[in-house]
Design an enzyme around this catalytic site. Structure first.
Site, PDB file in Angstrom:
ATOM      1  CB  SER A  93     -22.787 -58.770  35.311  1.00 57.95           C
ATOM      2  OG  SER A  93     -21.685 -57.903  35.449  1.00 57.95           O
ATOM      3  CE  LYS A  96     -19.367 -60.218  37.793  1.00 58.15           C
ATOM      4  NZ  LYS A  96     -19.716 -59.147  36.854  1.00 58.15           N
ATOM      5  CB  SER A 148     -22.285 -57.690  39.779  1.00 51.31           C
ATOM      6  OG  SER A 148     -22.104 -58.168  38.464  1.00 51.31           O
TER       7      SER A 148
END
Length: 393
Positions: A93, A96, A148
């Site tokens: 993640s 991101k 997230s």
């Protein structure tokens, strides 16, 4: 051994097709092709721990269990120390951060996005978007960087015009930042064949985020509610516990998948000095403490150790052009007046300099093909722009 550049694209195509059949590649570092000078400096070609201690007495680096990491001064761009900084690893993640810095300049924060079935069926979806429901872009960015939300990442990428266009924008921003170790296949960092980044590239993404007030606003949010429907909401909390436990913390992003291990980006500021720490392939639940240890060391030695490299500046922006994909009520491709179609956005505006050329494949085709088209384009672009270290023995 990797083929020569002339055969790289064909080899990449074969590798991607094979990966789609047998599953994702290993999380361990891959050897980038040796093409041109190393981005950030020759010493960053190394794979072990890289540090230049002065002749005097300074604190030694802490023991950190991670396959790759970087500690850098965001202001000067100096890389104070690193381990395998250009090694290719799964981002989880932390990708991101790239999604956010790529799409924040493209999307109107006050516009609404109607969630598509593709966005709402991402697993795990985290926030729980409902297909056909409209969500504010700024709320999606907040969910993306706090809890997230994988489904929010998909909705934001589709709001760029289509999933393929969103991924093109994301990879174009990586190329602009000279983050040439990075190929993004998913907007949320969930494992996918051909997707990789490096500790060095994550530091470039973090440095760009520090220049963006909107990014910091979303990234520093510590609580609140996300309205899923009229009758349902979920609480938001920031998974980056550095914000609550480390003096001077100003942002960051955690990540984890079983293949990637724990990944992390952290940022902190003390006495006018802003440091960035990035880590890849850590044991689960160790990444924030490892980040704190490296930040402590960085603040203690910044200005006394000779840097091992530098965070490079972005490539020049392409010339501005007329917007190629306007979206909004009643415009072609936006459905009937007053009705947004799933995966589109109402009132979305684009900054022309941030747009990449349109990709014609539809999201449904990309899903059926395992994102192979976007992957191959991104891999080919990454090879063309690569300026890497020597191959790993």
């Amino acid at each position: 051994m990797r083929p020569v550049l002339a055969n790289t694209v064909l080899a990449a195509a074969g590798a991607m097709l094979a990966a789609a059949v047998v599953g994702p590649a290993a999380a361990a570092s891959q050897s980038p092709p040796a093409i041109g000078p190393v981005i950030g400096g020759a010493q960053l070609a190394g794979h072990g721990v890289l540090v230049n201690y002065p002749s005097g007495s300074v604190p030694r680096l802490p023991a950190v269990t991670a396959s790759a990491w970087v500690i850098a001064d965001a202001g000067t761009g100096q890389v104070l120390a690193a381990k395998d900084p250009h090694g290719w690893y799964r981002p989880a993640s932390t990708l991101k951060v790239l999604t956010a810095i790529s799409l924040i300049p493209v999307l109107n924060p006050n516009a609404t996005v109607v969630a598509s079935k593709q966005a709402t069926t991402v697993s795990p979806n985290i926030v729980g978007l409902l297909a056909g429901h409209a969500y504010k872009v700024s709320d999606l960015f907040t969910a993306l960087l706090t809890i997230s939300a994988n489904d929010a990442a998909m909705a934001l990428a589709q709001a760029a015009g289509s999933l393929s266009q969103g991924m093109a924008d994301i990879n174009a921003e990586a190329r602009r930042l000279q983050a040439d170790d990075t190929v993004a296949v998913t907007p949320n960092g969930l494992d996918a064949p051909g997707q990789h980044t490096s500790a060095y590239d994550l530091a470039l993404f973090a440095r760009q985020g520090l220049r963006m007030p909107a990014f910091l606003k979303y990234d520093q949010t510590t609580g609140g509610q996300f309205q899923i429907s009229k009758k349902k909401s979920v609480g938001l909390w920031n998974q980056n516990s550095l914000l609550a436990t480390y003096p001077g913390a100003i942002g960051g992003k955690i990540g984890w998948t079983s293949a990637a291990g724990a990944t992390y980006v952290g940022m902190a500021r003390r006495h006018g000095v802003t440091l960035i720490v990035t880590l890849l392939h850590c044991p689960a639940l160790t990444e924030i403490n490892a980040g704190k240890s490296l930040l402590n060391w960085g603040f203690a030695v910044d200005g006394t150790v000779r840097p091992v490299g530098t965070l490079v500046s972005a490539r020049p922006q392409p010339p501005a052009a007329a917007p190629s994909r306007p979206a909004g009520k009643g415009q072609p491709g936006a459905g009937q007046p007053g009705t947004a179609q799933p995966g589109t956005a109402q009132g979305i505006t684009a900054r022309p300099e941030a747009r990449a050329p349109s990709v014609t494949a539809s999201p449904s085709v990309l899903v059926a093909a395992g994102f192979s088209g976007v992957v191959l384009l991104a891999v080919a672009a990454g090879v063309v722009y690569s300026r890497r270290q020597r191959p790993r023995p």
